[in-house]
Design a protein around this motif. Sequence first.
Motif, short mmCIF file in Angstrom:
data_model
loop_
_atom_site.label_atom_id
_atom_site.label_comp_id
_atom_site.label_asym_id
_atom_site.label_seq_id
_atom_site.Cartn_x
_atom_site.Cartn_y
_atom_site.Cartn_z
N SER A 158 -7.95 2.01 -13.08
CA SER A 158 -7.20 1.44 -11.96
C SER A 158 -6.33 2.49 -11.28
O SER A 158 -6.08 2.40 -10.08
N GLN A 179 -8.21 4.14 -8.44
CA GLN A 179 -8.62 3.34 -7.29
C GLN A 179 -7.60 3.49 -6.17
O GLN A 179 -6.40 3.58 -6.41
N PRO A 231 -5.16 2.36 -3.14
CA PRO A 231 -4.38 1.12 -2.99
C PRO A 231 -5.05 0.19 -1.98
O PRO A 231 -5.65 0.63 -1.00
N LYS A 232 -4.96 -1.10 -2.28
CA LYS A 232 -5.56 -2.09 -1.38
C LYS A 232 -4.77 -2.11 -0.08
O LYS A 232 -3.54 -2.09 -0.08
N LYS A 233 -5.48 -2.15 1.02
CA LYS A 233 -4.81 -2.19 2.31
C LYS A 233 -4.34 -3.61 2.59
O LYS A 233 -5.14 -4.55 2.58
N VAL A 234 -3.04 -3.74 2.81
CA VAL A 234 -2.46 -5.05 3.08
C VAL A 234 -2.49 -5.27 4.59
O VAL A 234 -2.05 -4.41 5.36
N GLU A 235 -3.03 -6.43 4.98
CA GLU A 235 -3.09 -6.72 6.40
C GLU A 235 -1.69 -7.05 6.90
O GLU A 235 -0.97 -7.83 6.27
#
Length: 128
Positions: free
Chosen positions: A94, A97, A99-103
């Motif tokens: 993890s 990976q 970072p997830k893109k936050v809308e």
Amino acid sequence: LPAAGRGKAPPGLQRGQDGPGAAGPARRGKRAPEPGRNKATIKGRVVKSAIEEYHKKKAVNHLRANLQYMLKGRFVANKAITEQVLAQNRGRKSKDQPPKKVEKKKPEGTVFTEEDFRKFEREYFGRP
């Protein structure tokens, strides 16, 4: 003792060039230096001037050649291909990976109009 009073040493202890070992085979006279001969040089090497050495070792500006080289190869890979290659090189943990893109949420507009605010003001504060 007249000789001791004059500051001269006895004849056996005198130092000078006219002694018996002064002109022996161990001591050779210096030759006069020949013009154009430098003992510090390697055989066949020409003594260079300091100005030539300075110009040879002066820093050269490679900016123009480097710019030409960089601008020559203007091939940019497809973004999908680069993402695929980066994903293959990424680890499975993890921490590896991205970072997830936050809308970003759009600011919600109010459902009340200015007339509704005036009406509420009149009712709540009792102003006409």
